[in-house]
Design a protein around this motif. Structure first.
Motif, PDB file in Angstrom:
ATOM      1  N   ILE A  72      -8.474  32.992 -39.108  1.00  0.00           N
ATOM      2  CA  ILE A  72      -9.195  33.838 -38.135  1.00  0.00           C
ATOM      3  C   ILE A  72      -8.394  35.039 -37.647  1.00  0.00           C
ATOM      4  O   ILE A  72      -8.954  35.936 -37.024  1.00  0.00           O
ATOM      5  CB  ILE A  72      -9.651  33.025 -36.907  1.00  0.00           C
ATOM      6  N   LYS A  73      -7.112  35.097 -37.929  1.00  0.00           N
ATOM      7  CA  LYS A  73      -6.246  36.152 -37.394  1.00  0.00           C
ATOM      8  C   LYS A  73      -6.482  37.480 -38.106  1.00  0.00           C
ATOM      9  O   LYS A  73      -6.296  37.577 -39.312  1.00  0.00           O
ATOM     10  CB  LYS A  73      -4.790  35.737 -37.548  1.00  0.00           C
ATOM     11  N   PRO A  74      -6.884  38.514 -37.348  1.00  0.00           N
ATOM     12  CA  PRO A  74      -6.982  39.847 -37.957  1.00  0.00           C
ATOM     13  C   PRO A  74      -5.579  40.312 -38.385  1.00  0.00           C
ATOM     14  O   PRO A  74      -4.584  39.994 -37.729  1.00  0.00           O
ATOM     15  CB  PRO A  74      -7.518  40.732 -36.831  1.00  0.00           C
ATOM     16  N   SER A  75      -5.488  41.056 -39.458  1.00  0.00           N
ATOM     17  CA  SER A  75      -4.178  41.442 -40.002  1.00  0.00           C
ATOM     18  C   SER A  75      -3.341  42.261 -39.019  1.00  0.00           C
ATOM     19  O   SER A  75      -2.119  42.175 -39.029  1.00  0.00           O
ATOM     20  CB  SER A  75      -4.346  42.201 -41.313  1.00  0.00           C
ATOM     21  N   ALA A  76      -3.971  43.043 -38.160  1.00  0.00           N
ATOM     22  CA  ALA A  76      -3.230  43.897 -37.223  1.00  0.00           C
ATOM     23  C   ALA A  76      -2.789  43.164 -35.952  1.00  0.00           C
ATOM     24  O   ALA A  76      -2.119  43.741 -35.111  1.00  0.00           O
ATOM     25  CB  ALA A  76      -4.081  45.109 -36.851  1.00  0.00           C
ATOM     26  N   VAL A  77      -3.171  41.910 -35.815  1.00  0.00           N
ATOM     27  CA  VAL A  77      -2.860  41.146 -34.600  1.00  0.00           C
ATOM     28  C   VAL A  77      -1.678  40.226 -34.867  1.00  0.00           C
ATOM     29  O   VAL A  77      -1.618  39.543 -35.888  1.00  0.00           O
ATOM     30  CB  VAL A  77      -4.089  40.311 -34.151  1.00  0.00           C
ATOM     31  N   ASN A  78      -0.729  40.230 -33.926  1.00  0.00           N
ATOM     32  CA  ASN A  78       0.412  39.323 -34.013  1.00  0.00           C
ATOM     33  C   ASN A  78       0.408  38.411 -32.791  1.00  0.00           C
ATOM     34  O   ASN A  78       0.178  38.869 -31.682  1.00  0.00           O
ATOM     35  CB  ASN A  78       1.723  40.111 -34.062  1.00  0.00           C
ATOM     36  N   PHE A  79       0.674  37.145 -33.029  1.00  0.00           N
ATOM     37  CA  PHE A  79       0.744  36.178 -31.944  1.00  0.00           C
ATOM     38  C   PHE A  79       2.198  35.928 -31.576  1.00  0.00           C
ATOM     39  O   PHE A  79       3.057  35.813 -32.454  1.00  0.00           O
ATOM     40  CB  PHE A  79       0.066  34.868 -32.334  1.00  0.00           C
ATOM     41  N   GLU A  80       2.462  35.823 -30.282  1.00  0.00           N
ATOM     42  CA  GLU A  80       3.811  35.533 -29.796  1.00  0.00           C
ATOM     43  C   GLU A  80       4.246  34.135 -30.231  1.00  0.00           C
ATOM     44  O   GLU A  80       5.416  33.906 -30.520  1.00  0.00           O
ATOM     45  CB  GLU A  80       3.866  35.641 -28.268  1.00  0.00           C
ATOM     46  N   PHE A  81       3.302  33.219 -30.246  1.00  0.00           N
ATOM     47  CA  PHE A  81       3.551  31.866 -30.739  1.00  0.00           C
ATOM     48  C   PHE A  81       2.210  31.226 -31.062  1.00  0.00           C
ATOM     49  O   PHE A  81       1.162  31.645 -30.563  1.00  0.00           O
ATOM     50  CB  PHE A  81       4.357  31.011 -29.749  1.00  0.00           C
TER      51      PHE A  81
END
Length: 181
Positions: A72-81
């Motif tokens: 589900i993660k869009p390529s431009a989005v980064n998660f801190e954890f």
């Protein structure tokens, strides 16, 4: 001022995974689960990533969480954890004698995040019960293709992005605040 960290739940918050196929076609299959992504999820994550730090914390199995987040993660989005059940605390509810996997934000604080600049978003109040001033409870998602909760939530969060201490804001009636605009 540091960006606010949004700690997002996964199941019934961002998506719905079930062993029973719904009327509409699933977005993808993960193991034995038909997975339905909450409407507007990609927009929600992409928009919020511009002004907030994002993280995922689910009470589901760690491997399952990683697998679904990768879908589900869009390529431009980064998660801190990205955390799963191994980072929760199993807590017994004395009145009901039930157990819940509770998310203690003190663990997030140990990673260097300020609690005054952290919000936890979940559909289950029991999972974030120890985080009263930081919690925003949203409606449970069970696959409704007409659900608009993430659009409402994005509007509300945008109003909070410059708040110095999110713990001082009453978030219980956040939907009414958005709808009254």
């Amino acid at each position: 001022m540091k960006e606010i960290l949004l700690v997002l739940d996964l199941d019934e918050t961002l998506l719905y995974a079930t062993t029973n196929r719904l009327i509409q076609k699933e977005d993808f299959v993960a193991g034995i689960y038909y997975v339905y992504v909450r409407p507007d999820l990609e927009y929600f994550l992409s928009q919020l990533a511009e002004n907030f730090k994002l993280a995922i914390w689910s009470s589901a199995d760690d491997v399952y969480v990683e697998q679904l987040v990768n879908k589900i993660k869009p390529s431009a989005v980064n998660f801190e954890f990205i955390w799963g059940r191994s980072r929760t605390t199993k807590k017994r509810m004395s009145l009901t004698d039930e157990y819940h996997y509770v998310k203690r934000l003190s663990k997030v604080k140990r990673k260097g995040f300020l609690l005054e600049r952290t919000l936890i978003i979940d559909d289950t109040a029991e999972k974030s019960m120890l985080n009263y001033g930081n919690a925003i409870q949203i409606t449970e998602f069970t696959g409704d293709p007409h659900d608009d909760e993430l659009l409402l939530l994005a509007s509300y969060l945008e109003k909070l992005r410059n708040v110095e201490n999110v713990r001082l804001i009453d978030k219980r009636y956040w939907r009414e605040q958005v709808k009254s605009i």
